[in-house]
Design a protein around this motif. Sequence first.
Motif, PDB file in Angstrom:
ATOM      1  N   ALA A   1      -3.308  13.434 -24.087  1.00  0.00           N
ATOM      2  CA  ALA A   1      -4.703  13.009 -23.938  1.00  0.00           C
ATOM      3  C   ALA A   1      -4.783  11.583 -23.396  1.00  0.00           C
ATOM      4  O   ALA A   1      -5.591  11.285 -22.514  1.00  0.00           O
ATOM      5  N   ASP A   2      -3.952  10.682 -23.921  1.00  0.00           N
ATOM      6  CA  ASP A   2      -3.951   9.298 -23.446  1.00  0.00           C
ATOM      7  C   ASP A   2      -3.504   9.211 -21.991  1.00  0.00           C
ATOM      8  O   ASP A   2      -3.994   8.373 -21.225  1.00  0.00           O
ATOM      9  N   LEU A   3      -2.548  10.067 -21.619  1.00  0.00           N
ATOM     10  CA  LEU A   3      -2.092  10.079 -20.230  1.00  0.00           C
ATOM     11  C   LEU A   3      -3.222  10.461 -19.286  1.00  0.00           C
ATOM     12  O   LEU A   3      -3.370   9.875 -18.207  1.00  0.00           O
ATOM     13  N   GLU A   4      -4.012  11.447 -19.678  1.00  0.00           N
ATOM     14  CA  GLU A   4      -5.127  11.880 -18.841  1.00  0.00           C
ATOM     15  C   GLU A   4      -6.113  10.737 -18.619  1.00  0.00           C
ATOM     16  O   GLU A   4      -6.590  10.508 -17.499  1.00  0.00           O
ATOM     17  N   VAL A   5      -6.415  10.003 -19.683  1.00  0.00           N
ATOM     18  CA  VAL A   5      -7.323   8.860 -19.572  1.00  0.00           C
ATOM     19  C   VAL A   5      -6.712   7.795 -18.679  1.00  0.00           C
ATOM     20  O   VAL A   5      -7.382   7.221 -17.803  1.00  0.00           O
ATOM     21  N   MET A   6      -5.425   7.504 -18.885  1.00  0.00           N
ATOM     22  CA  MET A   6      -4.745   6.466 -18.119  1.00  0.00           C
ATOM     23  C   MET A   6      -4.712   6.812 -16.627  1.00  0.00           C
ATOM     24  O   MET A   6      -4.926   5.951 -15.773  1.00  0.00           O
ATOM     25  N   ILE A   7      -4.454   8.074 -16.309  1.00  0.00           N
ATOM     26  CA  ILE A   7      -4.429   8.489 -14.908  1.00  0.00           C
ATOM     27  C   ILE A   7      -5.812   8.337 -14.278  1.00  0.00           C
ATOM     28  O   ILE A   7      -5.947   7.918 -13.120  1.00  0.00           O
ATOM     29  N   THR A   8      -6.843   8.653 -15.040  1.00  0.00           N
ATOM     30  CA  THR A   8      -8.208   8.470 -14.533  1.00  0.00           C
ATOM     31  C   THR A   8      -8.501   6.998 -14.291  1.00  0.00           C
ATOM     32  O   THR A   8      -9.103   6.631 -13.274  1.00  0.00           O
TER      33      THR A   8
ATOM     34  N   ASP B   1       7.649   7.894 -17.373  1.00  0.00           N
ATOM     35  CA  ASP B   1       7.690   7.737 -15.910  1.00  0.00           C
ATOM     36  C   ASP B   1       6.279   7.658 -15.331  1.00  0.00           C
ATOM     37  O   ASP B   1       5.995   6.833 -14.449  1.00  0.00           O
ATOM     38  N   ILE B   2       5.377   8.510 -15.831  1.00  0.00           N
ATOM     39  CA  ILE B   2       3.992   8.491 -15.345  1.00  0.00           C
ATOM     40  C   ILE B   2       3.345   7.137 -15.619  1.00  0.00           C
ATOM     41  O   ILE B   2       2.690   6.553 -14.742  1.00  0.00           O
ATOM     42  N   ALA B   3       3.520   6.627 -16.833  1.00  0.00           N
ATOM     43  CA  ALA B   3       2.930   5.337 -17.187  1.00  0.00           C
ATOM     44  C   ALA B   3       3.505   4.210 -16.333  1.00  0.00           C
ATOM     45  O   ALA B   3       2.777   3.313 -15.888  1.00  0.00           O
ATOM     46  N   THR B   4       4.815   4.261 -16.092  1.00  0.00           N
ATOM     47  CA  THR B   4       5.459   3.229 -15.274  1.00  0.00           C
ATOM     48  C   THR B   4       4.928   3.257 -13.847  1.00  0.00           C
ATOM     49  O   THR B   4       4.599   2.213 -13.257  1.00  0.00           O
ATOM     50  N   ARG B   5       4.804   4.454 -13.299  1.00  0.00           N
ATOM     51  CA  ARG B   5       4.322   4.584 -11.922  1.00  0.00           C
ATOM     52  C   ARG B   5       2.832   4.219 -11.820  1.00  0.00           C
ATOM     53  O   ARG B   5       2.412   3.568 -10.856  1.00  0.00           O
ATOM     54  N   ALA B   6       2.038   4.628 -12.807  1.00  0.00           N
ATOM     55  CA  ALA B   6       0.611   4.303 -12.776  1.00  0.00           C
ATOM     56  C   ALA B   6       0.399   2.798 -12.843  1.00  0.00           C
ATOM     57  O   ALA B   6      -0.458   2.244 -12.135  1.00  0.00           O
ATOM     58  N   GLY B   7       1.167   2.118 -13.684  1.00  0.00           N
ATOM     59  CA  GLY B   7       1.066   0.658 -13.746  1.00  0.00           C
ATOM     60  C   GLY B   7       1.467   0.001 -12.442  1.00  0.00           C
ATOM     61  O   GLY B   7       0.873  -0.997 -12.017  1.00  0.00           O
TER      62      GLY B   7
ATOM     63  N   ALA C   1      -8.346  -0.979 -16.093  1.00  0.00           N
ATOM     64  CA  ALA C   1      -7.030  -0.854 -15.465  1.00  0.00           C
ATOM     65  C   ALA C   1      -5.976  -1.605 -16.264  1.00  0.00           C
ATOM     66  O   ALA C   1      -4.785  -1.282 -16.192  1.00  0.00           O
ATOM     67  N   LYS C   2      -6.407  -2.587 -17.036  1.00  0.00           N
ATOM     68  CA  LYS C   2      -5.453  -3.313 -17.877  1.00  0.00           C
ATOM     69  C   LYS C   2      -4.876  -2.410 -18.960  1.00  0.00           C
ATOM     70  O   LYS C   2      -3.781  -2.668 -19.469  1.00  0.00           O
ATOM     71  N   ASN C   3      -5.592  -1.350 -19.326  1.00  0.00           N
ATOM     72  CA  ASN C   3      -5.028  -0.365 -20.247  1.00  0.00           C
ATOM     73  C   ASN C   3      -3.829   0.329 -19.609  1.00  0.00           C
ATOM     74  O   ASN C   3      -2.872   0.697 -20.305  1.00  0.00           O
ATOM     75  N   VAL C   4      -3.887   0.537 -18.309  1.00  0.00           N
ATOM     76  CA  VAL C   4      -2.770   1.151 -17.587  1.00  0.00           C
ATOM     77  C   VAL C   4      -1.564   0.217 -17.607  1.00  0.00           C
ATOM     78  O   VAL C   4      -0.428   0.646 -17.819  1.00  0.00           O
ATOM     79  N   LEU C   5      -1.811  -1.070 -17.418  1.00  0.00           N
ATOM     80  CA  LEU C   5      -0.720  -2.045 -17.481  1.00  0.00           C
ATOM     81  C   LEU C   5      -0.112  -2.095 -18.873  1.00  0.00           C
ATOM     82  O   LEU C   5       1.106  -2.232 -19.028  1.00  0.00           O
ATOM     83  N   SER C   6      -0.958  -1.980 -19.884  1.00  0.00           N
ATOM     84  CA  SER C   6      -0.465  -1.960 -21.254  1.00  0.00           C
ATOM     85  C   SER C   6       0.432  -0.749 -21.494  1.00  0.00           C
ATOM     86  O   SER C   6       1.497  -0.855 -22.128  1.00  0.00           O
TER      87      SER C   6
ATOM     88  N   TYR D   1       0.837  -1.208   0.000  1.00  0.00           N
ATOM     89  CA  TYR D   1       0.000   0.000   0.000  1.00  0.00           C
ATOM     90  C   TYR D   1       0.870   1.256   0.000  1.00  0.00           C
ATOM     91  O   TYR D   1       0.621   2.207  -0.767  1.00  0.00           O
ATOM     92  N   ALA D   2       1.885   1.288   0.851  1.00  0.00           N
ATOM     93  CA  ALA D   2       2.745   2.459   0.953  1.00  0.00           C
ATOM     94  C   ALA D   2       3.479   2.725  -0.357  1.00  0.00           C
ATOM     95  O   ALA D   2       3.622   3.882  -0.774  1.00  0.00           O
ATOM     96  N   ALA D   3       3.952   1.668  -1.003  1.00  0.00           N
ATOM     97  CA  ALA D   3       4.643   1.833  -2.280  1.00  0.00           C
ATOM     98  C   ALA D   3       3.683   2.341  -3.348  1.00  0.00           C
ATOM     99  O   ALA D   3       4.031   3.215  -4.157  1.00  0.00           O
ATOM    100  N   ALA D   4       2.463   1.794  -3.374  1.00  0.00           N
ATOM    101  CA  ALA D   4       1.463   2.254  -4.343  1.00  0.00           C
ATOM    102  C   ALA D   4       1.137   3.725  -4.120  1.00  0.00           C
ATOM    103  O   ALA D   4       1.002   4.496  -5.078  1.00  0.00           O
ATOM    104  N   ARG D   5       0.993   4.117  -2.870  1.00  0.00           N
ATOM    105  CA  ARG D   5       0.696   5.513  -2.533  1.00  0.00           C
ATOM    106  C   ARG D   5       1.819   6.432  -3.011  1.00  0.00           C
ATOM    107  O   ARG D   5       1.555   7.503  -3.578  1.00  0.00           O
ATOM    108  N   TYR D   6       3.054   6.014  -2.819  1.00  0.00           N
ATOM    109  CA  TYR D   6       4.196   6.814  -3.265  1.00  0.00           C
ATOM    110  C   TYR D   6       4.174   6.996  -4.782  1.00  0.00           C
ATOM    111  O   TYR D   6       4.340   8.117  -5.289  1.00  0.00           O
TER     112      TYR D   6
END
Length: 320
Positions: free
Chosen positions: A140-147, A40-46, A120-125, A15-20
């Motif tokens: 635009a794709d980043l905004e969707v992925m973050i959501t 970096d955003i995509a890596t962290r979101a995944g 959420a599998k789109n985030v993993l992709s 949980y703590a790592a995910a929060r970070y």
Amino acid sequence: MPDLAPQSATAARLYAAARYHARAALDLAQAPWDAHKALDIATRAGSVVELLAKALLVHHDERLVTYRDAHQHLLDIVLHKAGKPAPSAFRPNKQTVDARVAVELVQRLGPDIDRHGRVAKNVLSARNDAVHMAVPRDRADLEVMITQMSDFANAILMALKLEVHDFWGGHTSAVRQRVDEHHAEVLLDARAAVAAAQRAYEDLRSSIGPEAWPAVLLALQQRVPQYTASELSAEVACPACTNPANISWSTEVEVDVDHGETIYYPYYVLDGLLCPVCSLHLNSDQVESLELEDMPDLGEIASAYEERESERLYELWQSQ
């Protein structure tokens, strides 16, 4: 740190790592778009998706995340239920299941997690593209992925009975606003697309007349969907014209390296909906937003497809 008993230490660490990673991804997203920041955003979101999925699994039973020891754990459970002691204390392998499997497992723990787990599998992709091929998502794709990451994270937090503010911190209000605005926009676009396709369908039907319409309708129903590259497909009632529409999924692959061995984990991602009759075309987000009542079960479709493929390959082998 929140209480995540019965497996509090491991679950709390995840949980703590995910929060970070979640907060770091949102910090980066506030800056102007940059290709390396996007990676970096995509890596962290995944990582958020994977770590929270595993935190929920560990919260139930740490054995759910073990990779190659499922049969050992199953034997322990069988022996325990039979009132027999296990022959020896079994220590689980440190390696865990891959992210896709973790998400699919937690999807079975509640309808809200299931719905958000599919996207959420789109985030993993996106994470796989970033990590393995350095392919960044555009703004635009980043905004969707973050959501999508935020939706999945909130569903997991609800299942764990944890406060969203503890997870998102100073980003809490922004996350809530981002999610609400995105879903409102997607639903509005989906409804507008349905209404436009419905009007076009009714105009076409009225212009042809009742006598010729059955033949025209049959010809339209027999049109082949445009995205034939999709591996899986099924039919649903078109939300615009009620005729059979095509829902399709494509295969994505998660790559893992274990002691020098490259392992590939394929999974399916929703492409969208296309109606051959009224030409309604919805992307995956729009399909999810409409919450279609007759949305097919992906597991059943995938199993039937894989069974057909096995039979086809067997017949091909026999013909050699």
